[in-house]
Scaffold this motif. Structure first.
Motif, PDB file in Angstrom:
ATOM      1  N   GLU A 291      -9.956  10.231  83.157  1.00 12.67           N
ATOM      2  CA  GLU A 291      -8.307   9.697  82.878  1.00 12.67           C
ATOM      3  C   GLU A 291      -8.307   9.313  81.194  1.00 12.67           C
ATOM      4  N   HIS A 292      -9.546   9.033  80.727  1.00  9.36           N
ATOM      5  CA  HIS A 292      -9.126   8.616  79.777  1.00  9.36           C
ATOM      6  C   HIS A 292      -9.355   9.717  78.345  1.00  9.36           C
ATOM      7  N   VAL A 293      -9.773  10.464  78.848  1.00 10.20           N
ATOM      8  CA  VAL A 293     -10.173  12.123  77.445  1.00 10.20           C
ATOM      9  C   VAL A 293      -8.885  13.028  78.422  1.00 10.20           C
ATOM     10  N   GLY A 294      -7.947  12.659  79.088  1.00  9.41           N
ATOM     11  CA  GLY A 294      -7.034  13.446  79.642  1.00  9.41           C
ATOM     12  C   GLY A 294      -5.527  12.682  78.631  1.00  9.41           C
ATOM     13  N   LEU A 295      -5.695  11.854  77.933  1.00  9.77           N
ATOM     14  CA  LEU A 295      -4.561  11.321  77.451  1.00  9.77           C
ATOM     15  C   LEU A 295      -4.001  12.130  76.807  1.00  9.77           C
ATOM     16  N   ASP A 296      -4.858  12.754  75.466  1.00  8.04           N
ATOM     17  CA  ASP A 296      -4.252  13.995  74.297  1.00  8.04           C
ATOM     18  C   ASP A 296      -3.872  14.610  74.790  1.00  8.04           C
ATOM     19  N   GLN A 297      -3.998  15.043  75.871  1.00 11.08           N
ATOM     20  CA  GLN A 297      -3.703  16.680  76.703  1.00 11.08           C
ATOM     21  C   GLN A 297      -2.209  16.784  77.865  1.00 11.08           C
ATOM     22  N   GLY A 298      -1.735  17.755  77.175  1.00 15.72           N
ATOM     23  CA  GLY A 298      -0.737  17.996  78.227  1.00 15.72           C
ATOM     24  C   GLY A 298      -0.568  18.333  79.188  1.00 15.72           C
ATOM     25  N   PRO A 306      -0.905  13.348  70.766  1.00 15.92           N
ATOM     26  CA  PRO A 306      -2.044  12.916  69.488  1.00 15.92           C
ATOM     27  C   PRO A 306      -1.850  11.263  70.285  1.00 15.92           C
ATOM     28  N   ARG A 307      -2.790  10.793  69.374  1.00 15.47           N
ATOM     29  CA  ARG A 307      -3.177   9.097  70.012  1.00 15.47           C
ATOM     30  C   ARG A 307      -2.918   8.759  70.579  1.00 15.47           C
ATOM     31  N   ASP A 308      -2.774   7.614  71.653  1.00  9.88           N
ATOM     32  CA  ASP A 308      -1.695   6.096  72.338  1.00  9.88           C
ATOM     33  C   ASP A 308      -2.262   5.570  72.498  1.00  9.88           C
ATOM     34  N   LEU A 309      -2.808   4.741  71.258  1.00 12.48           N
ATOM     35  CA  LEU A 309      -3.660   3.266  71.774  1.00 12.48           C
ATOM     36  C   LEU A 309      -3.458   2.371  73.619  1.00 12.48           C
ATOM     37  N   LEU A 310      -1.880   2.610  72.934  1.00 10.52           N
ATOM     38  CA  LEU A 310      -1.479   1.947  74.724  1.00 10.52           C
ATOM     39  C   LEU A 310      -1.925   2.653  75.675  1.00 10.52           C
ATOM     40  N   ALA A 311      -1.817   3.566  75.469  1.00  7.24           N
ATOM     41  CA  ALA A 311      -2.111   4.603  76.889  1.00  7.24           C
ATOM     42  C   ALA A 311      -3.422   4.660  76.656  1.00  7.24           C
ATOM     43  N   LEU A 312      -4.457   4.346  75.632  1.00  6.54           N
ATOM     44  CA  LEU A 312      -5.981   4.092  76.187  1.00  6.54           C
ATOM     45  C   LEU A 312      -5.952   2.874  77.019  1.00  6.54           C
ATOM     46  N   LYS A 313      -5.460   1.684  77.092  1.00  2.04           N
ATOM     47  CA  LYS A 313      -5.582   0.358  77.050  1.00  2.04           C
ATOM     48  C   LYS A 313      -4.977   0.244  78.702  1.00  2.04           C
ATOM     49  N   ARG A 314      -3.711   0.635  78.927  1.00  9.41           N
ATOM     50  CA  ARG A 314      -3.293   0.396  80.197  1.00  9.41           C
ATOM     51  C   ARG A 314      -4.493   1.528  81.143  1.00  9.41           C
ATOM     52  N   SER A 315      -5.250   2.875  80.233  1.00  2.95           N
ATOM     53  CA  SER A 315      -6.003   3.325  81.447  1.00  2.95           C
ATOM     54  C   SER A 315      -7.493   2.864  81.892  1.00  2.95           C
ATOM     55  N   PHE A 316      -7.922   2.353  80.688  1.00  3.96           N
ATOM     56  CA  PHE A 316      -8.383   1.630  81.024  1.00  3.96           C
ATOM     57  C   PHE A 316      -8.827   0.293  81.782  1.00  3.96           C
ATOM     58  N   VAL A 413      -3.419  28.494  68.307  1.00  3.25           N
ATOM     59  CA  VAL A 413      -4.028  28.590  69.594  1.00  3.25           C
ATOM     60  C   VAL A 413      -5.988  27.831  68.467  1.00  3.25           C
ATOM     61  N   LEU A 414      -5.810  28.827  66.918  1.00  3.58           N
ATOM     62  CA  LEU A 414      -7.239  28.583  66.363  1.00  3.58           C
ATOM     63  C   LEU A 414      -7.048  26.694  66.708  1.00  3.58           C
ATOM     64  N   ALA A 415      -5.816  26.128  65.964  1.00  4.01           N
ATOM     65  CA  ALA A 415      -5.168  24.922  65.800  1.00  4.01           C
ATOM     66  C   ALA A 415      -6.120  24.018  67.658  1.00  4.01           C
ATOM     67  N   ALA A 416      -6.016  23.821  68.595  1.00  4.64           N
ATOM     68  CA  ALA A 416      -6.221  24.037  69.226  1.00  4.64           C
ATOM     69  C   ALA A 416      -7.242  23.619  69.481  1.00  4.64           C
ATOM     70  N   LEU A 417      -7.765  25.031  69.154  1.00  6.94           N
ATOM     71  CA  LEU A 417      -9.614  25.045  69.168  1.00  6.94           C
ATOM     72  C   LEU A 417     -10.256  23.807  68.677  1.00  6.94           C
ATOM     73  N   ARG A 418      -9.870  24.139  67.352  1.00 11.44           N
ATOM     74  CA  ARG A 418     -10.007  22.983  66.098  1.00 11.44           C
ATOM     75  C   ARG A 418     -10.561  21.654  67.034  1.00 11.44           C
ATOM     76  N   VAL A 419      -9.456  20.996  67.869  1.00 17.27           N
ATOM     77  CA  VAL A 419      -9.452  20.056  68.753  1.00 17.27           C
ATOM     78  C   VAL A 419     -10.061  19.104  69.675  1.00 17.27           C
ATOM     79  N   MET A 420     -10.356  20.378  70.079  1.00 13.77           N
ATOM     80  CA  MET A 420     -10.660  20.660  72.020  1.00 13.77           C
ATOM     81  C   MET A 420     -11.627  20.828  72.340  1.00 13.77           C
ATOM     82  N   SER A 421     -11.610  21.530  71.390  1.00  9.66           N
ATOM     83  CA  SER A 421     -13.188  22.448  72.215  1.00  9.66           C
ATOM     84  C   SER A 421     -14.501  22.170  72.121  1.00  9.66           C
ATOM     85  N   ARG A 422     -15.051  23.071  73.510  1.00  6.64           N
ATOM     86  CA  ARG A 422     -16.663  21.799  73.654  1.00  6.64           C
ATOM     87  C   ARG A 422     -17.543  22.228  72.527  1.00  6.64           C
TER      88      ARG A 422
END
Ligand code: TEU
Length: 562
Positions: A291-298, A306-316, A413-422
């Motif tokens: 769940e928490h590693v899906g919060l910044d993914q649409g 964008p990062r959302d600390l409120l959502a992160l706290k709700r999830s945890f 696509v490259l911009a998203a890869l730079r942020v999220m790629s394994r």
């Protein structure tokens, strides 16, 4: 650590062998390299080592495509070296957990080559074979048995010319899914697991284990606009998943103490996890939820939010509450599939060290077992990728090809890869400030992040204020303060977008954990702040001015006890 539930007091360290340490100069990490670096782990104070797969594999998915479950990939070493590693870890009081990948095998596994050899082979039903969709010419587009897409782009079915049928692969076409409906498959897997436990390993991390039970009707999924469909509803925590995991527990783990089982479960809910980890049900000890590693993914992981600390706290907070009375959480920021924690959840620029420490402290003080991914203890960051050709992981490579083929803009696509790629997690471990970071004397299979000049284990060990020593102190806290393991959890300031705050209580001890998730000073606005400001500081990131109340510097965190 021993006795039932020993793993509640453990810190687990994940090694991705390919990128950890190379001992023979071929540019690929190996078992010899791990043996040579065990003291690094011992100094960190970790209790369990989880090894990503080291079995023979064509390496299509870097070892998550296994062609022999009971041997070691020559690239990584030999079974004898494995036994040496196991003994060396045990000598240091470190347990070793293997990665169990049994939702699928490699297409080069003898089980699959037999299954594929002809429709009458006894192993035909060990995999999911189906004819073309009614009314379609076999092998033509749209003739796949259903519309499911693979996690690695494209259809989840591969056409087999020889038989005119298709086989299912939720991941790459070289990772055919095993048919868990078949008792022979289950018994072969259980026998293999017992073989490793008899060899002395201490448990398993079970790869996508909640995907093994499928709706046998294999119905089409919700169309996703690319001619394919989302089949996850038909195989995520499928109809027989609890039955299979309980059967596995009875056939493999019953009667063996001190074994750790953690199920990797994409898409699992809190409610399901409470069932999987309820000791009364004898299924698994804990799960990796997403769940928490899906919060910044649409809509997809490449649709970066964008990062959302409120959502992160709700999830945890939801996961802490959901598993408070029964079951157990696993706690992680990253692994070999996720971008680097400090780049994703912290600040890998001006406040890299403070934010890496604060991410560690906040995570490790939650109720659950914390997992440290190799390099996280150094505050290693995402890597620079100068273009699409720099990505090596099949998920990234396939995504770039599929997305641009559908008309997506290459730079987007490259911009998203730079942020999220394994690939971000798979750059070699940074041991020192030499050109290849001390990872290899040869040419590394993937470039070492140039910032190894500043970010490396040697520098970290020498610097008492390093992220490494903070993680070591967190392991010490877990081993010495009972409230860290057994205390309850109460989230505070749920609506504060900058400060993460919670308490842990056990008997007459209360811990308060506060973290400033921002680059500006922040005040912890809780009623008894003045008392807490003067409380015992168990671990902090900055010098504390008790007279200044609970005002935190950028990315400052404190663990306080009263
Ligand atoms: O990952 C399963 C899984 O959920 C990930 O593929 C995740 O969906 C994706 O990486 C997020 O972008 C496990 C292993 O950890 C991964 O390395 C393997 O590629 C995968 O299973 C198949 O074995």
């Amino acid at each position: 650590l021993s006795g039932p539930g020993w793993w509640k007091s453990a810190v687990v360290y994940q090694i991705y062998p390919r990128s950890f340490a190379d001992s023979d100069g071929d540019g690929i990490g190996d078992l010899g390299g791990i043996i040579a670096k065990l003291d690094h782990l011992a100094q960190l104070g970790i209790d369990v080592l989880w090894l990503s797969p080291v079995y023979p594999s064509p390496q299509d998915d870097n070892g998550y495509d296994i062609s022999d479950y009971q041997d070691i990939e020559p690239l990584f070493g030999t079974l004898e070296q494995f036994d040496e590693l196991l003994a060396a870890a045990h000598d240091r009081g470190i347990r070793l957990v293997m990665d169990l990948v049994v939702n699928h095998t490699s297409d080069e596994h003898p089980w699959f080559t037999a299954s594929r050899s002809n429709t009458g082979d006894p192993k035909r039903d060990w995999y999911w074979w189906r004819p073309a969709r009614e009314g379609f010419e076999p092998g033509t587009p749209g003739a796949e048995p259903n519309n499911w897409s693979s996690f690695f782009s494209g259809p989840a079915w591969e056409f087999d010319e020889a038989s005119g049928e298709y086989y299912l692969h939720l991941f790459s076409r070289k990772q055919p899914d095993l048919n868990w409906e078949n008792l022979q498959v289950r018994e072969a897997v259980y026998a293999m697991m017992r073989w490793w436990l008899d060899r002395g390993v201490d448990g398993f991390r079970m790869d996508v284990i909640n995907l093994i039970s499928k709706d046998t009707a294999l119905p089409d999924g919700r169309p996703t606009g690319d001619g394919l469909g989302d089949g996850t509803a038909s195989y995520t925590c499928g109809p027989r998943i609890h039955e299979f995991l309980h059967e596995m527990h009875e056939q493999v783990f019953a009667g063996r103490d001190a074994v750790l089982t953690v199920g990797e479960m994409p898409g699992v809910t809190v409610e399901e996890a409470a069932l999987f980890t309820d000791p009364e049900r004898a299924e698994v000890d804990m799960v990796f939820q997403f769940e928490h590693v899906g919060l910044d993914q649409g809509a997809t992981k490449w649709d970066v939010l964008p990062r959302d600390l409120l959502a992160l706290k709700r999830s945890f907070g939801r996961w802490q509450d959901g598993l408070a009375d029964r079951g157990w959480n696993s706690l992680y920021w990253n692994n070999h599939d996720q971008p680097r924690a400090v780049s994703r959840f912290g600040d890998d620029g001006e406040f890299r060290v403070a934010s890496a420490k604060t991410l560690g402290a906040v995570l490790h003080l939650h109720r659950g077992t914390p997992y440290v991914y190799q390099g996280e203890e150094l505050g290693m960051t995402n890597a620079p990728f100068d273009g699409p050709g720099a990505f090596l992981d099949i998920e990234s490579v396939n995504h770039y090809a599929a997305a641009t083929a559908l008309g997506a803009n290459g730079d987007d696509v490259l911009a998203a890869l730079r942020v999220m790629s394994r690939d971000n997690a798979r750059t070699p471990m940074q041991w020192d400030d030499s050109p290849h970071g001390g990872f290899t004397t040869g040419t590394p299979w993937a470039p070492v992040n140039p910032n190894t000049t500043e970010i490396n284990a040697a520098a970290a060990l020498a610097d008492p204020d390093s992220v490494f020593h903070h993680y070591r102190a967190l392991a010490d806290l877990r081993h010495s303060v009972p409230a860290v393991v057994h205390g309850d959890f109460t989230m505070l300031l749920p609506d504060d977008p900058t400060v993460y705050a919670f308490t842990r209580r056990l008997d007459d001890v209360t811990l308060l954990v506060v973290g400033n998730f921002s680059g500006s000073p922040a005040t912890v606005d809780i009623p008894d702040a003045a008392d807490w400001a003067r409380a015992e500081l168990l671990l902090g990131t900055h010098p504390v001015d008790a007279g200044a109340g609970l005002t935190l510097q950028p990315w400052e965190s404190r663990v306080l006890r009263r």
